[in-house]
Motif scaffolding. Sequence first.
Motif, PDB file in Angstrom:
ATOM      1  N   VAL A  80      33.003  13.024 -46.269  1.00 41.72           N
ATOM      2  CA  VAL A  80      31.862  12.107 -46.334  1.00 41.72           C
ATOM      3  C   VAL A  80      31.584  11.420 -44.999  1.00 41.72           C
ATOM      4  O   VAL A  80      30.542  10.782 -44.835  1.00 41.72           O
ATOM      5  CB  VAL A  80      32.032  11.043 -47.441  1.00 41.72           C
ATOM      6  CG1 VAL A  80      32.077  11.683 -48.804  1.00 41.72           C
ATOM      7  CG2 VAL A  80      33.253  10.178 -47.186  1.00 41.72           C
ATOM      8  N   LEU A  81      32.503  11.551 -44.050  1.00 38.37           N
ATOM      9  CA  LEU A  81      32.282  10.992 -42.712  1.00 38.37           C
ATOM     10  C   LEU A  81      31.868  12.071 -41.720  1.00 38.37           C
ATOM     11  O   LEU A  81      31.906  11.862 -40.504  1.00 38.37           O
ATOM     12  CB  LEU A  81      33.551  10.287 -42.212  1.00 38.37           C
ATOM     13  CG  LEU A  81      34.009   9.060 -43.014  1.00 38.37           C
ATOM     14  CD1 LEU A  81      35.258   8.454 -42.378  1.00 38.37           C
ATOM     15  CD2 LEU A  81      32.898   8.018 -43.109  1.00 38.37           C
ATOM     16  N   GLY A  82      31.467  13.223 -42.258  1.00 35.72           N
ATOM     17  CA  GLY A  82      30.992  14.295 -41.392  1.00 35.72           C
ATOM     18  C   GLY A  82      32.077  14.899 -40.522  1.00 35.72           C
ATOM     19  O   GLY A  82      31.799  15.434 -39.445  1.00 35.72           O
ATOM     20  N   GLY A  83      33.318  14.820 -40.971  1.00 41.85           N
ATOM     21  CA  GLY A  83      34.426  15.382 -40.198  1.00 41.85           C
ATOM     22  C   GLY A  83      35.177  14.358 -39.373  1.00 41.85           C
ATOM     23  O   GLY A  83      36.188  14.687 -38.740  1.00 41.85           O
ATOM     24  N   ALA A  84      34.707  13.130 -39.327  1.00 36.73           N
ATOM     25  CA  ALA A  84      35.422  12.065 -38.618  1.00 36.73           C
ATOM     26  C   ALA A  84      36.629  11.619 -39.463  1.00 36.73           C
ATOM     27  O   ALA A  84      36.635  11.842 -40.668  1.00 36.73           O
ATOM     28  CB  ALA A  84      34.479  10.886 -38.371  1.00 36.73           C
ATOM     29  N   PRO A  85      37.624  11.005 -38.829  1.00 33.14           N
ATOM     30  CA  PRO A  85      37.732  10.673 -37.408  1.00 33.14           C
ATOM     31  C   PRO A  85      38.013  11.858 -36.480  1.00 33.14           C
ATOM     32  O   PRO A  85      37.859  11.740 -35.277  1.00 33.14           O
ATOM     33  CB  PRO A  85      38.876   9.665 -37.373  1.00 33.14           C
ATOM     34  CG  PRO A  85      39.693   9.952 -38.580  1.00 33.14           C
ATOM     35  CD  PRO A  85      38.721  10.415 -39.632  1.00 33.14           C
ATOM     36  N   GLY A  86      38.434  13.003 -37.004  1.00 32.84           N
ATOM     37  CA  GLY A  86      38.583  14.206 -36.185  1.00 32.84           C
ATOM     38  C   GLY A  86      39.447  13.998 -34.956  1.00 32.84           C
ATOM     39  O   GLY A  86      40.575  13.501 -35.056  1.00 32.84           O
ATOM     40  N   ILE A  87      38.919  14.358 -33.788  1.00 31.94           N
ATOM     41  CA  ILE A  87      39.703  14.261 -32.551  1.00 31.94           C
ATOM     42  C   ILE A  87      40.009  12.814 -32.175  1.00 31.94           C
ATOM     43  O   ILE A  87      40.838  12.559 -31.304  1.00 31.94           O
ATOM     44  CB  ILE A  87      39.001  14.962 -31.372  1.00 31.94           C
ATOM     45  CG1 ILE A  87      37.631  14.322 -31.107  1.00 31.94           C
ATOM     46  CG2 ILE A  87      38.876  16.456 -31.631  1.00 31.94           C
ATOM     47  CD1 ILE A  87      36.994  14.798 -29.808  1.00 31.94           C
ATOM     48  N   PHE A  88      39.340  11.867 -32.840  1.00 31.32           N
ATOM     49  CA  PHE A  88      39.596  10.452 -32.565  1.00 31.32           C
ATOM     50  C   PHE A  88      40.575   9.838 -33.565  1.00 31.32           C
ATOM     51  O   PHE A  88      40.718   8.613 -33.629  1.00 31.32           O
ATOM     52  CB  PHE A  88      38.280   9.667 -32.590  1.00 31.32           C
ATOM     53  CG  PHE A  88      37.248  10.186 -31.633  1.00 31.32           C
ATOM     54  CD1 PHE A  88      37.407  10.031 -30.271  1.00 31.32           C
ATOM     55  CD2 PHE A  88      36.134  10.862 -32.104  1.00 31.32           C
ATOM     56  CE1 PHE A  88      36.456  10.527 -29.378  1.00 31.32           C
ATOM     57  CE2 PHE A  88      35.182  11.356 -31.229  1.00 31.32           C
ATOM     58  CZ  PHE A  88      35.342  11.191 -29.850  1.00 31.32           C
ATOM     59  N   SER A  89      41.248  10.668 -34.342  1.00 27.53           N
ATOM     60  CA  SER A  89      42.122  10.180 -35.420  1.00 27.53           C
ATOM     61  C   SER A  89      43.163   9.182 -34.935  1.00 27.53           C
ATOM     62  O   SER A  89      43.410   8.163 -35.590  1.00 27.53           O
ATOM     63  CB  SER A  89      42.821  11.358 -36.100  1.00 27.53           C
ATOM     64  OG  SER A  89      41.889  12.168 -36.795  1.00 27.53           O
ATOM     65  N   ALA A  90      43.798   9.458 -33.814  1.00 30.08           N
ATOM     66  CA  ALA A  90      44.884   8.601 -33.345  1.00 30.08           C
ATOM     67  C   ALA A  90      44.401   7.271 -32.784  1.00 30.08           C
ATOM     68  O   ALA A  90      45.189   6.345 -32.617  1.00 30.08           O
ATOM     69  CB  ALA A  90      45.715   9.325 -32.289  1.00 30.08           C
ATOM     70  N   ARG A  91      43.100   7.164 -32.492  1.00 31.86           N
ATOM     71  CA  ARG A  91      42.567   5.929 -31.921  1.00 31.86           C
ATOM     72  C   ARG A  91      41.311   5.468 -32.663  1.00 31.86           C
ATOM     73  O   ARG A  91      40.415   4.862 -32.093  1.00 31.86           O
ATOM     74  CB  ARG A  91      42.267   6.115 -30.434  1.00 31.86           C
ATOM     75  CG  ARG A  91      41.394   7.311 -30.088  1.00 31.86           C
ATOM     76  CD  ARG A  91      41.353   7.502 -28.573  1.00 31.86           C
ATOM     77  NE  ARG A  91      40.440   8.551 -28.146  1.00 31.86           N
ATOM     78  CZ  ARG A  91      40.725   9.843 -28.090  1.00 31.86           C
ATOM     79  NH1 ARG A  91      41.933  10.243 -28.472  1.00 31.86           N
ATOM     80  NH2 ARG A  91      39.853  10.731 -27.663  1.00 31.86           N
ATOM     81  N   TRP A  92      41.267   5.751 -33.965  1.00 33.05           N
ATOM     82  CA  TRP A  92      40.086   5.442 -34.767  1.00 33.05           C
ATOM     83  C   TRP A  92      39.786   3.949 -34.802  1.00 33.05           C
ATOM     84  O   TRP A  92      38.630   3.534 -34.800  1.00 33.05           O
ATOM     85  CB  TRP A  92      40.275   5.978 -36.181  1.00 33.05           C
ATOM     86  CG  TRP A  92      39.049   5.958 -37.050  1.00 33.05           C
ATOM     87  CD1 TRP A  92      38.918   5.390 -38.284  1.00 33.05           C
ATOM     88  CD2 TRP A  92      37.783   6.581 -36.773  1.00 33.05           C
ATOM     89  NE1 TRP A  92      37.659   5.612 -38.797  1.00 33.05           N
ATOM     90  CE2 TRP A  92      36.940   6.340 -37.883  1.00 33.05           C
ATOM     91  CE3 TRP A  92      37.281   7.313 -35.687  1.00 33.05           C
ATOM     92  CZ2 TRP A  92      35.625   6.801 -37.943  1.00 33.05           C
ATOM     93  CZ3 TRP A  92      35.965   7.770 -35.742  1.00 33.05           C
ATOM     94  CH2 TRP A  92      35.164   7.512 -36.856  1.00 33.05           C
ATOM     95  N   ALA A  93      40.818   3.127 -34.798  1.00 36.17           N
ATOM     96  CA  ALA A  93      40.621   1.678 -34.840  1.00 36.17           C
ATOM     97  C   ALA A  93      40.540   1.056 -33.443  1.00 36.17           C
ATOM     98  O   ALA A  93      40.401  -0.160 -33.319  1.00 36.17           O
ATOM     99  CB  ALA A  93      41.748   1.012 -35.635  1.00 36.17           C
ATOM    100  N   GLY A  94      40.634   1.879 -32.416  1.00 26.14           N
ATOM    101  CA  GLY A  94      40.472   1.378 -31.058  1.00 26.14           C
ATOM    102  C   GLY A  94      41.664   1.583 -30.159  1.00 26.14           C
ATOM    103  O   GLY A  94      41.512   1.996 -29.012  1.00 26.14           O
ATOM    104  N   ARG A  95      42.869   1.301 -30.643  1.00 28.85           N
ATOM    105  CA  ARG A  95      44.065   1.427 -29.815  1.00 28.85           C
ATOM    106  C   ARG A  95      44.834   2.671 -30.212  1.00 28.85           C
ATOM    107  O   ARG A  95      45.137   2.872 -31.389  1.00 28.85           O
ATOM    108  CB  ARG A  95      44.953   0.187 -29.964  1.00 28.85           C
ATOM    109  CG  ARG A  95      46.153   0.161 -28.998  1.00 28.85           C
ATOM    110  CD  ARG A  95      46.711  -1.254 -28.873  1.00 28.85           C
ATOM    111  NE  ARG A  95      47.226  -1.744 -30.149  1.00 28.85           N
ATOM    112  CZ  ARG A  95      48.488  -1.584 -30.547  1.00 28.85           C
ATOM    113  NH1 ARG A  95      49.352  -0.933 -29.786  1.00 28.85           N
ATOM    114  NH2 ARG A  95      48.891  -2.073 -31.698  1.00 28.85           N
ATOM    115  N   HIS A  96      45.158   3.513 -29.260  1.00 21.21           N
ATOM    116  CA  HIS A  96      45.810   4.788 -29.538  1.00 21.21           C
ATOM    117  C   HIS A  96      47.153   4.588 -30.226  1.00 21.21           C
ATOM    118  O   HIS A  96      47.989   3.806 -29.779  1.00 21.21           O
ATOM    119  CB  HIS A  96      46.022   5.565 -28.235  1.00 21.21           C
ATOM    120  CG  HIS A  96      46.407   6.998 -28.443  1.00 21.21           C
ATOM    121  ND1 HIS A  96      47.690   7.383 -28.770  1.00 21.21           N
ATOM    122  CD2 HIS A  96      45.678   8.141 -28.395  1.00 21.21           C
ATOM    123  CE1 HIS A  96      47.733   8.692 -28.891  1.00 21.21           C
ATOM    124  NE2 HIS A  96      46.528   9.178 -28.672  1.00 21.21           N
ATOM    125  N   GLY A  97      47.345   5.291 -31.349  1.00 23.74           N
ATOM    126  CA  GLY A  97      48.632   5.296 -32.024  1.00 23.74           C
ATOM    127  C   GLY A  97      48.891   4.130 -32.961  1.00 23.74           C
ATOM    128  O   GLY A  97      50.011   3.997 -33.466  1.00 23.74           O
TER     129      GLY A  97
END
Length: 206
Positions: A80-97
């Motif tokens: 439902v998010l069109g494939g997100a977070p995808g490549i941004f999964s590790a930093r979806w909330a802003g800070r990596h990891g």
Amino acid sequence: MTRRLVLATRNAHKVGELHAILTASGLDVELVGADAYPEIPDVKETGVTFAENALLKARTLADATGLPAVADDSGLCVDVLGGAPGIFSARWAGRHGDDPANLRLLLAQIADIDDPHRGAHFACAAALALPGGTTRVTEGRLTGTLRHTPAGAGGFGYDPILQPDTDPAMVRGRTCAELTADEKNAISHRGKAFRALTPHIAELLG
């Protein structure tokens, strides 16, 4: 002669996982992680697909060490998010990891989505690069449904909210974080991608 193969990670668990897969395939390969080469900095993941990022890391490590290198990139793709977070999964909330923050944000974004529409999958691309420029890429997926609340203390990332729909008799309604390491490795996206890459490693390393 045993060939050395470098895996682009400083995560001992990932090194052990790939080592087990290579051993099961009968390959005589000495596998080491990137921590064996501390002078080489981590590669920035500037690609726009999992495959591009995996290739970028593998090529960089192969060029820097002069050895065959393997890398992977993976993440969660929500329907439902069109494939997100995808490549941004590790930093979806802003800070990596920041796994807890990533989980909270994602669950908030799909809080009003009913169960039949909470489909998602983990995706992984695994890449092999030789110093001469030869490359191979394989991919793996683990499909499932997103739970409304996290469950399980194992795994990492989004494991506590994805309930696999692969082999339901084995999963028994558990999330990836509730599976044992062996159970997860048998069906995981990363395991599938690495196992698909193994014949290419055997072919190109001799």
